[in-house]
Design a protein around this motif. Structure first.
Motif, short mmCIF file in Angstrom:
data_model
loop_
_atom_site.label_atom_id
_atom_site.label_comp_id
_atom_site.label_asym_id
_atom_site.label_seq_id
_atom_site.Cartn_x
_atom_site.Cartn_y
_atom_site.Cartn_z
N MET A 1 0.84 -1.19 0.00
CA MET A 1 0.00 0.00 0.00
C MET A 1 0.88 1.24 0.00
SD MET A 1 -2.53 1.32 3.00
CE MET A 1 -2.85 3.05 3.08
N THR A 2 0.45 2.22 -0.76
CA THR A 2 1.11 3.52 -0.77
C THR A 2 0.07 4.58 -0.45
OG1 THR A 2 2.69 2.81 -2.46
CG2 THR A 2 2.42 5.16 -2.15
N ALA A 3 0.40 5.44 0.49
CA ALA A 3 -0.49 6.54 0.87
C ALA A 3 0.18 7.86 0.55
CB ALA A 3 -0.81 6.46 2.35
N MET A 4 -0.62 8.87 0.23
CA MET A 4 -0.07 10.17 -0.14
C MET A 4 -0.72 11.26 0.68
SD MET A 4 1.85 12.02 -2.22
CE MET A 4 2.06 11.94 -3.96
N LEU A 5 0.10 12.20 1.15
CA LEU A 5 -0.38 13.40 1.84
C LEU A 5 0.29 14.61 1.20
CD1 LEU A 5 0.02 12.38 5.60
CD2 LEU A 5 -2.11 12.51 4.31
N GLU A 6 -0.43 15.71 1.15
CA GLU A 6 0.15 16.97 0.65
C GLU A 6 0.18 17.96 1.79
OE1 GLU A 6 -1.48 18.58 -2.93
OE2 GLU A 6 -1.58 16.63 -3.89
N LEU A 7 1.33 18.60 1.97
CA LEU A 7 1.44 19.60 3.01
C LEU A 7 0.86 20.93 2.53
CD1 LEU A 7 5.02 19.04 4.48
CD2 LEU A 7 2.84 18.05 5.18
N PRO A 8 0.16 21.63 3.41
CA PRO A 8 -0.35 22.96 3.06
C PRO A 8 0.80 23.98 3.06
CG PRO A 8 -0.88 22.44 5.33
CD PRO A 8 -0.24 21.22 4.75
N GLN A 9 0.50 25.20 2.68
CA GLN A 9 1.52 26.24 2.62
C GLN A 9 2.16 26.53 3.97
OE1 GLN A 9 -0.30 29.64 0.76
NE2 GLN A 9 0.14 28.87 -1.28
N LEU A 10 1.34 26.59 5.00
CA LEU A 10 1.84 26.87 6.34
C LEU A 10 1.53 25.69 7.25
CD1 LEU A 10 0.60 30.55 6.63
CD2 LEU A 10 2.87 29.76 5.94
N SER A 11 2.57 25.14 7.86
CA SER A 11 2.40 23.96 8.70
C SER A 11 3.15 24.16 10.00
CB SER A 11 2.94 22.72 7.99
OG SER A 11 2.22 22.50 6.80
N GLY A 12 2.40 24.28 11.08
CA GLY A 12 3.04 24.48 12.36
C GLY A 12 2.32 23.78 13.48
N GLY A 13 3.08 23.22 14.37
CA GLY A 13 2.52 22.63 15.58
C GLY A 13 2.12 21.18 15.44
N ARG A 14 2.11 20.53 16.58
CA ARG A 14 1.80 19.10 16.64
C ARG A 14 0.34 18.81 16.30
NH1 ARG A 14 6.09 16.49 18.42
NH2 ARG A 14 7.68 17.74 19.43
N ARG A 15 -0.56 19.66 16.74
CA ARG A 15 -1.98 19.45 16.44
C ARG A 15 -2.26 19.50 14.94
NH1 ARG A 15 -5.02 23.01 21.04
NH2 ARG A 15 -4.41 21.72 22.80
N ARG A 16 -1.58 20.41 14.27
CA ARG A 16 -1.75 20.56 12.82
C ARG A 16 -1.27 19.31 12.10
NH1 ARG A 16 -4.45 22.56 8.67
NH2 ARG A 16 -3.21 23.64 7.16
N ALA A 17 -0.16 18.74 12.55
CA ALA A 17 0.35 17.51 11.94
C ALA A 17 -0.63 16.36 12.15
CB ALA A 17 1.72 17.16 12.53
N ALA A 18 -1.15 16.23 13.36
CA ALA A 18 -2.12 15.17 13.66
C ALA A 18 -3.38 15.35 12.82
CB ALA A 18 -2.45 15.16 15.15
N ALA A 19 -3.84 16.58 12.68
CA ALA A 19 -5.04 16.86 11.88
C ALA A 19 -4.80 16.51 10.41
CB ALA A 19 -5.44 18.32 12.03
N LEU A 20 -3.62 16.79 9.90
CA LEU A 20 -3.30 16.47 8.51
C LEU A 20 -3.35 14.96 8.28
CD1 LEU A 20 -2.19 17.52 5.72
CD2 LEU A 20 0.06 16.95 6.63
N VAL A 21 -2.77 14.21 9.18
CA VAL A 21 -2.78 12.74 9.05
C VAL A 21 -4.21 12.22 9.16
CG1 VAL A 21 -2.01 10.58 10.08
CG2 VAL A 21 -0.40 12.48 9.84
#
Length: 97
Positions: A1-21
């Motif tokens: 399996m391969t999964a893909m995520l795209e980072l937004p323009q501004l990425s800060g903080g642990r909560r933001r990372a968890a929300a992205l995943v």
């Protein structure tokens, strides 16, 4: 399996990372998966954001590899340091632009 995520323009903080995943609807167990993160849109990302991505994907969800593409030198260093801190450097592949 391969999964893909795209980072937004501004990425800060642990909560933001968890929300992205979470928004990527990735399974809790990624032990047979390779996750690719496209950082082409990222203008600014924090050290804590990078650390949390590495922690969630490689430690908590046990992804086989984390491939980060189109990433700046600054953010790549944050990711590499996080992987080193968590002893998962062998499972992180960084492709700078």
């Amino acid at each position: 399996m391969t999964a893909m995520l795209e980072l937004p323009q501004l990425s800060g903080g642990r909560r933001r990372a968890a929300a992205l995943v979470d928004a990527g609807h990735l399974p809790d167990d990624l032990s047979d998966a390779s996750v690719t993160i496209d950082a082409r849109q990222l203008l600014a990302g924090t050290e804590s954001f990078a650390d949390e991505l590495v922690k969630i994907l490689l430690l908590d969800r046990k992804a086989e590899t984390l491939n980060v593409i189109n990433v700046s030198d600054d953010f790549a260093l944050f990711l590499e340091q996080a992987a080193k801190t968590h002893s998962v450097s062998r499972r992180l592949v960084v492709d700078r632009f």
